[in-house]
Design a protein around this motif. Structure first.
Motif, short mmCIF file in Angstrom:
data_model
loop_
_atom_site.label_atom_id
_atom_site.label_comp_id
_atom_site.label_asym_id
_atom_site.label_seq_id
_atom_site.Cartn_x
_atom_site.Cartn_y
_atom_site.Cartn_z
N VAL A 172 -41.31 5.66 9.27
CA VAL A 172 -40.57 5.05 8.34
C VAL A 172 -40.98 4.11 7.31
N GLY A 173 -41.07 3.73 6.05
CA GLY A 173 -41.84 2.72 5.43
C GLY A 173 -40.61 2.68 3.90
N ALA A 174 -41.22 1.83 3.40
CA ALA A 174 -40.53 1.58 2.25
C ALA A 174 -39.88 1.87 0.94
N ASP A 175 -39.15 2.32 0.86
CA ASP A 175 -38.96 3.47 -0.34
C ASP A 175 -37.96 5.10 0.10
N MET A 176 -38.23 4.79 1.38
CA MET A 176 -37.51 5.70 2.36
C MET A 176 -36.19 5.99 2.82
N THR A 177 -35.37 7.69 2.61
CA THR A 177 -34.32 7.18 2.76
C THR A 177 -34.17 7.66 4.12
N VAL A 178 -33.26 7.42 5.45
CA VAL A 178 -32.90 7.69 6.52
C VAL A 178 -31.35 7.15 6.97
N ALA A 179 -31.51 8.86 8.35
CA ALA A 179 -30.04 8.48 8.41
C ALA A 179 -30.14 8.76 9.56
N GLY A 240 -29.69 15.04 -2.19
CA GLY A 240 -31.35 16.67 -1.44
C GLY A 240 -31.42 16.31 -0.41
N GLY A 241 -31.77 14.90 0.60
CA GLY A 241 -31.89 14.97 1.88
C GLY A 241 -32.31 13.23 1.78
N VAL A 242 -32.54 13.40 3.28
CA VAL A 242 -33.17 12.02 3.41
C VAL A 242 -34.68 12.61 3.63
N ASP A 243 -35.33 11.58 3.05
CA ASP A 243 -36.92 11.63 3.87
C ASP A 243 -36.97 11.66 5.97
N ARG A 244 -36.23 10.93 6.53
CA ARG A 244 -36.58 10.60 7.70
C ARG A 244 -34.98 10.83 8.41
N SER A 245 -35.00 11.60 9.10
CA SER A 245 -33.47 11.48 10.46
C SER A 245 -33.72 11.24 12.08
N PHE A 246 -33.15 10.17 12.43
CA PHE A 246 -32.96 9.53 14.02
C PHE A 246 -31.43 9.74 14.81
N GLU A 247 -32.21 10.80 15.73
CA GLU A 247 -31.30 11.49 16.54
C GLU A 247 -31.05 10.77 17.68
N PHE A 248 -29.77 9.97 18.21
CA PHE A 248 -30.03 8.96 19.56
C PHE A 248 -28.18 9.44 20.21
N VAL A 249 -28.01 10.72 20.01
CA VAL A 249 -26.70 11.44 20.77
C VAL A 249 -27.19 11.93 22.02
N GLY A 250 -27.98 12.82 21.87
CA GLY A 250 -28.22 13.56 22.60
C GLY A 250 -27.44 15.51 22.65
N LEU A 251 -27.10 15.34 21.55
CA LEU A 251 -26.62 16.38 21.70
C LEU A 251 -27.02 18.02 20.54
N PRO A 252 -26.88 18.90 21.09
CA PRO A 252 -27.51 19.86 20.17
C PRO A 252 -26.96 19.88 19.05
N GLU A 253 -25.73 19.77 18.51
CA GLU A 253 -25.25 19.96 17.56
C GLU A 253 -25.77 18.92 16.17
N THR A 254 -25.80 17.34 17.37
CA THR A 254 -26.62 16.26 16.78
C THR A 254 -28.28 16.22 15.89
N VAL A 255 -28.26 16.93 16.66
CA VAL A 255 -29.30 17.72 16.36
C VAL A 255 -29.73 18.32 15.38
N ASP A 256 -29.22 19.56 15.43
CA ASP A 256 -28.45 20.31 13.76
C ASP A 256 -28.45 19.65 12.89
N GLN A 257 -27.54 18.69 12.95
CA GLN A 257 -27.65 17.89 12.19
C GLN A 257 -28.44 17.49 11.42
N ALA A 258 -29.07 16.43 12.08
CA ALA A 258 -30.37 15.69 12.17
C ALA A 258 -31.41 16.72 11.04
N VAL A 259 -31.68 18.11 11.65
CA VAL A 259 -32.50 18.46 10.73
C VAL A 259 -31.99 19.41 9.22
N LYS A 260 -30.56 19.81 10.06
CA LYS A 260 -30.35 20.20 8.64
C LYS A 260 -29.74 19.25 6.94
#
Length: 354
Positions: A172-179, A240-260
């Protein structure tokens, strides 16, 4: 200092099962003695974490025998030195790495001791630190800034260091978008740290309290995951989507959403632990968009030192992170409160004295 013969500690006598409730007690136990290369620390504060809850609930296996001391977010004062310890003195204010790496394998030599193949985690694989005293490997102690309260210092050893390591893994760095998916103790600090890095942040959760708290902590946008279409809404918010996503839940559906939720060329970093397999976008789409998917586990001693430097410099403010300060006797009830989300705590911390 004069040391007692015994101490009080929170111990798991029986994990939860389908037939019985868990059995967590505050026991009087012998004071541990530091071996060669170890120190004895008088614990001043120890955080209460969902990982404690997982061990108690039988989700995460406990160590080889019961009863076992719980806890893995400590800070305190060196009370005694084992043989061979030269770099620390009685009275030093310290925290330490929650795992117990070997210190000699390839990963440890490279400074990636979180990947040590023989590591064990306090309160999970061996006796933890939710007690008045604990032993620590002197090689993995980190000094505390003089003015940092022990309760804030303690939670750095997991609630802050784990997302910090994840953000470094994610790049992660400046001017990025993060979920950030999951706005509990780890996710909230991921929001705080991503903003410190100069990123724009979208927070995702099902709790309205957590969503509003994320906005107060600096998130630019939030998405209520209970309303569905999470990835689509994130892509709309981020053009159009974020540059980086981070998943702190540990469920298949949230991992899927983090990728999508990623834009082409984006990277998803998975921190949440779960037993299910990852299933997400078709391989062709994954390849065509050059998507990156990485895991992040724990943190390193270097991460911990960097965080205390950020706190000491005034760049990282943890004054809002500790929502409850408790006595050791209140620890069993704190586990219940954590599981039910009573009071919506960010981090509850057991404190001793100062």
């Amino acid at each position: 200092m004069s040391l007692p013969e015994t101490m009080r500690a929170a111990r798991l006598h029986r994990p939860r099962s389908a037939e019985q409730a868990e059995d967590v007690r505050i026991d009087e136990v012998p004071l541990p003695r530091p071996a060669h290369g170890e120190v004895l620390v008088q614990v001043k504060a120890c955080g209460v974490c969902a990982s404690d809850l997982h061990v108690v609930a039988g989700i995460t296996p406990h160590g080889p025998q019961l009863p076992q001391i719980l806890g893995h977010e400590p800070a305190g004062v060196v009370a005694a030195l084992g043989d061979g310890v030269r770099d620390w003195q009685v009275g030093d204010r310290v925290a330490w790495v929650m795992s117990r790496p070997c210190g000699v394998c390839e990963y440890c030599r490279l400074g990636r001791e979180n990947l040590c193949v023989t590591t064990s985690v306090a309160g999970v694989d061996h006796d933890g630190v939710q007690a008045e005293y604990a032993v620590a490997d002197a090689r993995y102690l980190v000094p505390l800034p003089a003015g940092l309260p022990f309760d804030q210092a303690a939670i750095v050893t997991d609630a802050v260091a784990t997302p910090y390591h994840a953000l470094k893994r994610g790049g992660v760095g400046a001017d990025m978008t993060v979920a950030v998916f999951g706005l509990g103790g780890l996710g909230m600090h991921a929001v705080l740290l991503a903003k410190l890095a100069g990123a724009a942040v979208v927070g995702i959760d099902v709790s309205e309290v957590n969503l509003q708290r994320a906005l107060a902590w600096g998130a630019d946008e939030v998405v209520d995951a209970s309303e569905g279409s999470v990835a689509r809404r994130i892509r709309e918010l981020s053009e159009g989507g974020v540059d980086r996503s981070f998943e702190f839940v540990g469920l298949p559906e949230t991992v899927d959403q983090a990728v999508k939720s990623l834009r082409p060329g984006g990277r998803a970093t998975i921190v949440g632990l779960g037993p299910q397999a990852i299933q997400t976008v078709p391989i062709a789409l994954f390849v065509a968009q050059e998507t990156e998917l990485v895991g992040s586990f724990g943190y390193t001693q270097q991460d911990l030192g960097e965080l205390y430097d950020l706190v000491e410099s005034g760049r990282l403010d943890l004054t809002r992170s500790v929502t409850d300060r408790l006595t050791l006797d209140e620890f069993p009830d704190a586990l219940r409160r954590l599981e039910t989300r009573e009071g919506n705590p960010i981090r509850m911390v057991v404190t001793h004295g100062d």
